[in-house]
Design a protein around this motif. Structure first.
Motif, short mmCIF file in Angstrom:
data_model
loop_
_atom_site.label_atom_id
_atom_site.label_comp_id
_atom_site.label_asym_id
_atom_site.label_seq_id
_atom_site.Cartn_x
_atom_site.Cartn_y
_atom_site.Cartn_z
N GLN A 46 0.80 -1.22 0.00
CA GLN A 46 0.00 0.00 0.00
C GLN A 46 0.84 1.27 0.00
O GLN A 46 0.31 2.38 0.05
CB GLN A 46 -0.94 0.02 1.21
CG GLN A 46 -2.11 -0.94 1.13
CD GLN A 46 -1.70 -2.38 1.37
OE1 GLN A 46 -0.75 -2.64 2.12
NE2 GLN A 46 -2.41 -3.32 0.74
N THR A 47 2.17 1.15 -0.05
CA THR A 47 3.03 2.32 0.00
C THR A 47 2.96 3.10 -1.31
O THR A 47 3.15 2.53 -2.39
CB THR A 47 4.49 1.91 0.27
OG1 THR A 47 4.55 1.16 1.48
CG2 THR A 47 5.39 3.13 0.37
N ILE A 49 4.11 6.26 -4.02
CA ILE A 49 5.42 6.68 -4.53
C ILE A 49 6.05 7.77 -3.65
O ILE A 49 7.23 7.66 -3.27
CB ILE A 49 5.29 7.15 -5.99
CG1 ILE A 49 4.87 5.98 -6.88
CG2 ILE A 49 6.62 7.72 -6.48
CD1 ILE A 49 5.85 4.84 -6.92
N PRO A 50 5.32 8.85 -3.28
CA PRO A 50 5.95 9.86 -2.40
C PRO A 50 6.38 9.27 -1.06
O PRO A 50 7.46 9.59 -0.55
CB PRO A 50 4.86 10.92 -2.23
CG PRO A 50 3.98 10.75 -3.43
CD PRO A 50 3.98 9.29 -3.72
N LEU A 51 5.53 8.40 -0.49
CA LEU A 51 5.89 7.79 0.78
C LEU A 51 7.07 6.84 0.63
O LEU A 51 7.89 6.70 1.55
CB LEU A 51 4.68 7.05 1.36
CG LEU A 51 4.88 6.39 2.73
CD1 LEU A 51 5.25 7.44 3.77
CD2 LEU A 51 3.61 5.65 3.15
N PHE A 52 7.18 6.22 -0.54
CA PHE A 52 8.29 5.30 -0.76
C PHE A 52 9.63 6.03 -0.67
O PHE A 52 10.60 5.52 -0.08
CB PHE A 52 8.16 4.63 -2.13
CG PHE A 52 9.38 3.87 -2.55
CD1 PHE A 52 9.63 2.61 -2.02
CD2 PHE A 52 10.30 4.42 -3.45
CE1 PHE A 52 10.77 1.90 -2.39
CE2 PHE A 52 11.42 3.71 -3.82
CZ PHE A 52 11.66 2.45 -3.30
#
Length: 332
Positions: A46-47, A49-52
């Motif tokens: 559920q991650t 792209i910005p959080l990744f």
């Protein structure tokens, strides 16, 4: 049916994912930790792209912290030797703690393996190396005695840069007591970040001297600025202290001036005004005395028959008309 198709597709692409097909390719990350363990606990399905990217920075910081801890552990702890082999002592002094543990494991296992010479081709000799009573799992080791180059069919050194137990067994039976220099790779040594090989040192000696000279000059400049800054700070502190003392003196002078009484001339006038406010004057007190001697006389008295009376209210003499008229008649 779909599962069978998926398995068939994976089997057809086995050369792209099965480790046995790229054992001759260096992949230390996969052999020790794995890519999945690097992101373990930081990303999931559920991650976004910005959080990744944020989680990647956190994972990288955690990895750097672990690297620093491992380096500190390597420097401050002495490894425990398990064999009397000079090669183990050499590896303990050169390798990092983690790599030495892997090498030590292979070296200890080498003592339960046997090496049989099976072929000789010029300067190269082939050995069949297998564990005792496990000849079906034997590996072939080729050793070039002139160049001290050894290669094994398991290709462990090509995969993770650590010699396998099979090559170490051949070294033991051929009386190779220490590791050849070309098997000690810089990336696994204790001083990997500062180590410079003999060839690189001769080539970069001038550049290193220039960097050293520049570093020394920068240190001198930094010390100079620090000293000047310390002097400036001391001067500022002295000025601030003087200002504080001056402020205290001004406050004390103000307090002492406030306690001093005003001059007598002004004070008598003020006191007189305060007395006037407290005891107001009457018209009687403001009229001057007509007869100065009247204050010495009693307020009321009679002459013979009480013909004269002094009234304290107006201090005016009142004459009895009867007595006055009769005295005039007698005189006539």
């Amino acid at each position: 049916m779909r599962m069978i198709e998926w398995l068939q597709a994976m089997y057809n692409a086995r050369q792209q994912w099965a480790p046995v097909y790229f054992r001759n390719t260096f992949a230390a990350l996969s052999s020790y930790h794995g890519i999945s363990s690097f992101f373990d606990g930081y990303v999931n399905q559920q991650t976004t792209i910005p959080l990744f990217f944020k989680q990647y920075e956190l994972a990288l910081e955690h990895s750097l912290e672990k690297e620093i801890e491992a380096a500190y552990d390597t420097i401050c702890t002495a490894p425990v030797l398990k064999t009397p082999s000079p090669m183990e002592l050499q590896a303990a002094n050169i390798y990092t703690k983690e790599v030495f543990a892997k090498f030590q494991e292979e070296l200890v296992e080498a003592f339960v393996y046997t090496a049989n010479k099976i072929e000789r081709d010029g300067m190269a000799t082939k050995y069949r190396v297998a564990k005792y009573e496990h000849n079906d799992r034997a590996c072939i080791v080729t050793l070039s005695t002139s160049e001290m180059q050894a290669s094994c069919s398991c290709q462990m050194f090509e995969y993770c840069d650590v010699l396998c137990r099979h090559v170490l067994t051949v070294f033991t039976v051929t009386n190779v007591l220490t590791l050849p220099s070309h098997y000690i790779l810089k990336r696994w040594t204790r001083n990997a970040k500062t180590w410079i090989g003999s060839e690189e040192q001769s080539a970069d000696s001038q550049g290193l001297d220039a960097l050293t000279s520049r570093f020394n000059n920068l240190c001198l400049e930094a010390i100079k600025y620090v000293e000047e800054g310390a002097i400036a700070i001391e001067t500022c502190n002295a000025a601030i202290s003087n200002l504080k003392e001056g402020g205290k003196k001004i406050v004390s002078v103000k307090k002492s001036v406030a306690k001093v009484e005003p001059p007598s001339s002004h004070g008598s006038g003020n006191n007189q005004e305060e007395n006037n406010k407290k005891t107001p004057t009457t018209p009687r007190e403001m009229i001057p005395s007509l007869w100065p001697w009247q204050n010495a006389m009693p307020p009321r008295f009679n002459l013979n028959d009480g013909s004269m009376t002094l009234t304290p209210a107006g201090e005016v003499a009142a004459i009895n008309l009867k007595v006055y008229s009769s005295s005039l008649l007698m005189s006539s």
